[in-house]
Design an enzyme around this catalytic site. Structure first.
Site, PDB file in Angstrom:
ATOM      1  CE  LYS A  78      -3.916   1.777   2.746  1.00 51.42           C
ATOM      2  NZ  LYS A  78      -4.801   1.476   3.895  1.00 51.42           N
ATOM      3  CB  SER A 153      -8.089   3.380   2.776  1.00 50.68           C
ATOM      4  OG  SER A 153      -7.235   2.782   3.716  1.00 50.68           O
ATOM      5  CB  SER A 177      -8.180   0.391   5.559  1.00 45.39           C
ATOM      6  OG  SER A 177      -8.885   1.593   5.442  1.00 45.39           O
TER       7      SER A 177
HETATM    8  N1  GLN Z   1     -13.125   3.672   6.409  1.00 39.10           N
HETATM    9  C1  GLN Z   1     -12.456   4.024   7.620  1.00 39.10           C
HETATM   10  C2  GLN Z   1     -12.078   5.502   7.596  1.00 39.10           C
HETATM   11  O1  GLN Z   1     -12.362   6.113   6.645  1.00 39.10           O
HETATM   12  C3  GLN Z   1     -11.277   3.147   7.849  1.00 39.10           C
HETATM   13  C4  GLN Z   1     -10.058   3.545   7.126  1.00 39.10           C
HETATM   14  C5  GLN Z   1      -8.863   2.722   7.506  1.00 39.10           C
HETATM   15  O2  GLN Z   1      -8.978   1.667   8.105  1.00 39.10           O
HETATM   16  N2  GLN Z   1      -7.701   3.242   7.168  1.00 39.10           N
HETATM   17  O3  GLN Z   1     -11.507   6.012   8.493  1.00 39.10           O
END
Ligand code: GLN
Length: 488
Positions: A78, A153, A177
């Site tokens: 990532k 994400s 994410s």
């Molecule tokens: N969807 C969650 C957020 O927007 C989780 C994102 C993540 O785990 N980095 O914060």
């Protein structure tokens, strides 16, 4: 042991000289060149780096040496995992062209094993999002249906693995994410216990929630990767390493295990998701498990607690991007204050700005007690509630997301509605617990459904054992690769 592992399949191919590591790597690079236009999973392929590692592996094989657990296995990282000399931009304009001068510990571990880095992959800007649409390189697409989101994400990571253009990926999970895109793309995603894997070199979003973990094609691969990565790291004071080998625990029979079903997780599910979960429950029962209702009413606080605390931490962590030291800097300004505010207004996207503002608001003098402090107290309450639940069962079975992958463009319409899709994933991050998303079926349109297995602290071996036994019992119905990429 029956195996779905692409990692062991590749090792078999390499050691039996069915192909060289260079040929293997080249076939992945070719697949990326062919498929990435449709997937947008990779934001930066690294072919030279990949072929250099492949050459080292082929030399080792020529000397007749045995390979270490992830040696010669291609992967993608990532775009928030630091790699020395390779752009790590978090898919944000403010970090465009930023090239770290050090490696994240997870990458140091893998590189020392000659793992083959295929490239950096797409994500929501600074890991804030649930659809992989907020990054500056455009959305990653779901290989099962390219008009649908890959999830976020770590959407690029999930799209690459499900699309057959990476055998596995490392993502990060602050509020879902890893698990949510794994669920949307029909692969396995493991969010380890907070502290099991070093966060050194992971560009911070919300430090008390962030964890790095694998996205893989099956539970066995997730176990192989986790076993390598879960080490105590002197450079991350919150890292503790792991307790037991997840790979060795895979074979254990599940009979006698108690599976907790938390009714609070099952409210408002898409009917296809509910049906798939019901079926998964029956599979666990057929493996000798007993299912039991375990209520955790505190879960209703999870979403506001998460969004208050994560935004507060983000507002502090992202304070360092000011145009002075590194990253993007505005072109025209008069004075330092204007330079900083213009840099930040131009460099951060809308969602990141929203969260910084929300975070500074809940931390400000007049509102600290009403929001931040209250959320911290509720976090303790949620942690205690989970600890109590694990006195009654071995692990919990829940949906990963209440729905299957939604169409692209949905998140742009309503931020709060998007936050609500994280309802099933954030409780685990609040409590610091491990959880794995495992494919458990499809909806009527053929989009994957994921189930979530949640364990007590450092119970990754228990979770991956359960996931593996489930796959053995149900894989034929639950798994369908969308990959048009590499055939081994
Ligand atoms: N969807 C969650 C957020 O927007 C989780 C994102 C993540 O785990 N980095 O914060």
């Amino acid at each position: 042991m029956q195996s779905f592992s692409i990692i062991s399949k590749i090792h078999e191919g390499l050691s039996q000289k069915a192909y060289s590591c260079k040929e293997l790597t080249q076939s992945y690079l070719d697949a990326i060149a062919k498929e990435n236009g449709a997937l947008n999973a990779y934001t930066l392929p690294t072919p030279e780096k990949a072929l250099e590692s492949a050459r080292k592996v082929d030399e080792k094989l020529a000397r007749g040496e045995t390979l270490r657990p992830l040696e010669g296995i291609p992967l993608t990282l990532k775009a928030n995992i630091s790699t020395k000399g390779i752009v790590t931009d978090c898919c944000s304009k403010i970090l465009s062209g930023y090239t770290p001068v050090y490696d994240a510990t997870v990458w140091s571990i893998l590189e020392s094993q000659n793992a083959v880095l295929l490239g950096k992959c797409n994500m929501d800007e600074f890991a804030m999002g649930s659809s992989c649409e907020t990054g500056c390189h455009g959305p990653a697409h779901n290989p099962h249906d390219e008009t649908k989101v890959a999830g976020g994400s770590s959407g690029g990571a999930a799209s690459a693995v499900a699309g057959g253009v990476a055998p596995y990926a490392l993502g990060s999970d602050t509020g879902g994410s890893i698990r949510q895109p794994a669920s949307f793309c029909g692969i396995v995603g493991l969010k380890p216990t907070y502290g099991a894997v070093s966060r050194y070199g992971l560009i911070a979003y919300a430090s008390s929630f962030d964890q790095i973990g694998p996205l893989a094609l099956c539970a066995e691969d997730a176990a192989r990767i986790f076993d390598v990565l879960a080490q105590k790291d002197p450079r991350d004071s919150t890292s503790t390493g792991k307790k037991e080998s997840a790979l060795e625990a895979l074979k254990k029979p599940l009979s006698g295990r108690i599976v907790g079903l938390v009714p609070e997780y099952f409210a408002g599910l898409q009917p296809d998701v509910e049906k798939a979960l019901e079926e998964a429950k029956r599979v666990f029962e057929s493996l000798g498990c007993t299912c039991k209702t375990v209520s955790i009413p505190e879960i209703r606080y999870a979403l506001p607690v998460y969004y208050i605390l994560a935004c507060a931490e983000a507002s502090s962590n992202l304070g360092r991007y000011d145009g002075i030291r590194y990253g993007y800097k505005t072109a025209h300004y008069t004075g330092i204050n204007e330079m900083i505010s213009k840099t930040r207004s131009e460099g951060f996207g809308k969602e990141v700005q929203r969260r910084i503002l929300l975070g500074t608001y809940v931390l400000s003098a007049g509102y600290y007690d009403a929001y931040y402090k209250k959320a911290q107290l509720l976090r303790r309450k949620i942690q205690r509630a989970f600890a109590k639940a694990f006195t009654q069962c071995d692990f919990l079975l829940a949906p990963t997301v209440p729905m299957t992958a939604f169409p692209e463009g949905f998140t742009a319409q309503d931020a709060v509605q998007t936050y609500q899709t994280d309802i099933c994933t954030v409780p685990v991050n609040i409590a610091g617990l491990p959880a794995v998303s495992v494919p458990c079926g499809f909806d009527a349109d053929g989009m994957p459904v994921g189930m979530q297995l949640i364990g007590g602290s450092f119970q990754e071996a228990v979770l991956l054992n359960a996931a593996h036994q489930y796959e053995l019992a149900a894989r034929s119905q639950s798994f369908r690769s969308a990959g048009k990429g590499v055939e081994l």
